[in-house]
Design a protein around this motif. Structure first.
Motif, short mmCIF file in Angstrom:
data_model
loop_
_atom_site.label_atom_id
_atom_site.label_comp_id
_atom_site.label_asym_id
_atom_site.label_seq_id
_atom_site.Cartn_x
_atom_site.Cartn_y
_atom_site.Cartn_z
N ARG A 67 0.85 -1.20 0.00
CA ARG A 67 0.00 0.00 0.00
C ARG A 67 0.89 1.25 0.00
O ARG A 67 0.67 2.19 -0.74
CB ARG A 67 -0.91 0.01 1.24
N ILE B 31 1.96 8.19 -6.59
CA ILE B 31 0.83 9.10 -6.37
C ILE B 31 1.35 10.54 -6.32
O ILE B 31 0.78 11.44 -6.94
CB ILE B 31 0.09 8.75 -5.06
N LYS C 180 0.14 13.44 -8.76
CA LYS C 180 -0.51 14.64 -8.23
C LYS C 180 0.23 15.89 -8.64
O LYS C 180 -0.38 16.91 -8.98
CB LYS C 180 -0.60 14.56 -6.71
N ASP D 116 -5.95 14.85 0.22
CA ASP D 116 -7.25 14.78 -0.48
C ASP D 116 -8.30 14.31 0.53
O ASP D 116 -8.50 13.11 0.73
CB ASP D 116 -7.15 13.81 -1.66
N ARG E 36 -11.13 11.95 -0.59
CA ARG E 36 -10.69 10.56 -0.77
C ARG E 36 -10.52 9.89 0.59
O ARG E 36 -10.89 8.75 0.80
CB ARG E 36 -9.38 10.53 -1.54
N VAL F 64 -12.09 6.49 2.11
CA VAL F 64 -11.29 5.39 2.65
C VAL F 64 -11.78 5.00 4.03
O VAL F 64 -11.94 3.81 4.35
CB VAL F 64 -9.79 5.77 2.68
N ILE G 251 -2.37 6.25 6.21
CA ILE G 251 -2.62 7.43 5.38
C ILE G 251 -1.62 8.54 5.72
O ILE G 251 -1.02 9.15 4.83
CB ILE G 251 -4.07 7.93 5.56
N ASN H 115 1.67 7.68 4.38
CA ASN H 115 1.64 7.86 2.93
C ASN H 115 1.87 9.33 2.57
O ASN H 115 2.67 9.66 1.69
CB ASN H 115 0.27 7.39 2.41
N LYS H 116 1.21 10.21 3.30
CA LYS H 116 1.37 11.65 3.02
C LYS H 116 2.78 12.13 3.37
O LYS H 116 3.36 12.94 2.64
CB LYS H 116 0.31 12.45 3.79
O1 LIG Z 1 -5.36 8.59 -3.06
C1 LIG Z 1 -4.62 9.54 -2.78
O2 LIG Z 1 -4.75 10.68 -3.28
C2 LIG Z 1 -3.50 9.34 -1.80
O3 LIG Z 1 -2.65 10.20 -1.66
C3 LIG Z 1 -3.52 8.14 -0.92
C4 LIG Z 1 -4.12 8.48 0.43
C5 LIG Z 1 -4.18 7.14 1.19
O4 LIG Z 1 -3.18 6.77 1.84
O5 LIG Z 1 -5.25 6.44 1.05
C6 LIG Z 1 -3.23 9.40 1.15
C7 LIG Z 1 -3.45 10.76 1.21
C8 LIG Z 1 -4.67 11.37 0.61
O6 LIG Z 1 -5.14 12.46 1.38
C9 LIG Z 1 -5.72 10.38 0.29
C10 LIG Z 1 -5.47 9.05 0.26
#
Ligand SMILES: O=C(O)C(=O)C[C@]1(C(=O)O)C=C[C@@H](O)C=C1
Length: 95
Positions: free
Chosen positions: A29, A36, A40, A49, A52, A56, A82, A85-86
């Motif tokens: 993941r 991404i 972006k 986001d 999104r 989730v 999440i 990820n950010k």
């Molecule tokens: O789908 C995205 O735009 C992502 O950056 C992935 C993700 C995630 O980890 O699910 C992480 C940050 C965003 O704010 C939304 C979702």
């Protein structure tokens, strides 16, 4: 006594296997973060986001109910992923 010990060891072995699968899936993941971030950037979209993320979390709650797993724990775990990820996305874009 020995039977209970054997059963405990068998369960622990299964937990070890499941933990490895969990780490493997979390790595999978997380490995999308850089792609991404690049996409972006090319779309001139912000890292965060919230729409999104809302999706989730809603999906997470539904899956927690489906699999009878504590919803709040599920959401906490996904939130950690999440946020991680950010973090990876923002560090990658600063490189
Ligand atoms: O789908 C995205 O735009 C992502 O950056 C992935 C993700 C995630 O980890 O699910 C992480 C940050 C965003 O704010 C939304 C979702």
């Amino acid at each position: 006594m020995n039977d209970a010990k054997t059963q405990l060891e068998a369960i622990r072995k299964r937990i070890d296997e499941i933990d490895e699968e969990l780490i493997k899936l979390m790595a999978k993941r997380t490995n999308f973060a850089r792609d991404i971030a690049m996409l972006k950037k090319s779309l001139n979209l912000p890292i965060n986001d919230s729409e999104r993320e809302k999706e989730v979390y809603e999906k997470t709650r539904k899956l927690c109910n489906k699999y009878k797993f504590d919803e709040e724990i599920g959401v906490k775990i996904i939130k950690i992923l999440i946020e991680h990820n950010k973090d990876i996305q923002s560090k990658y874009l600063k490189e």
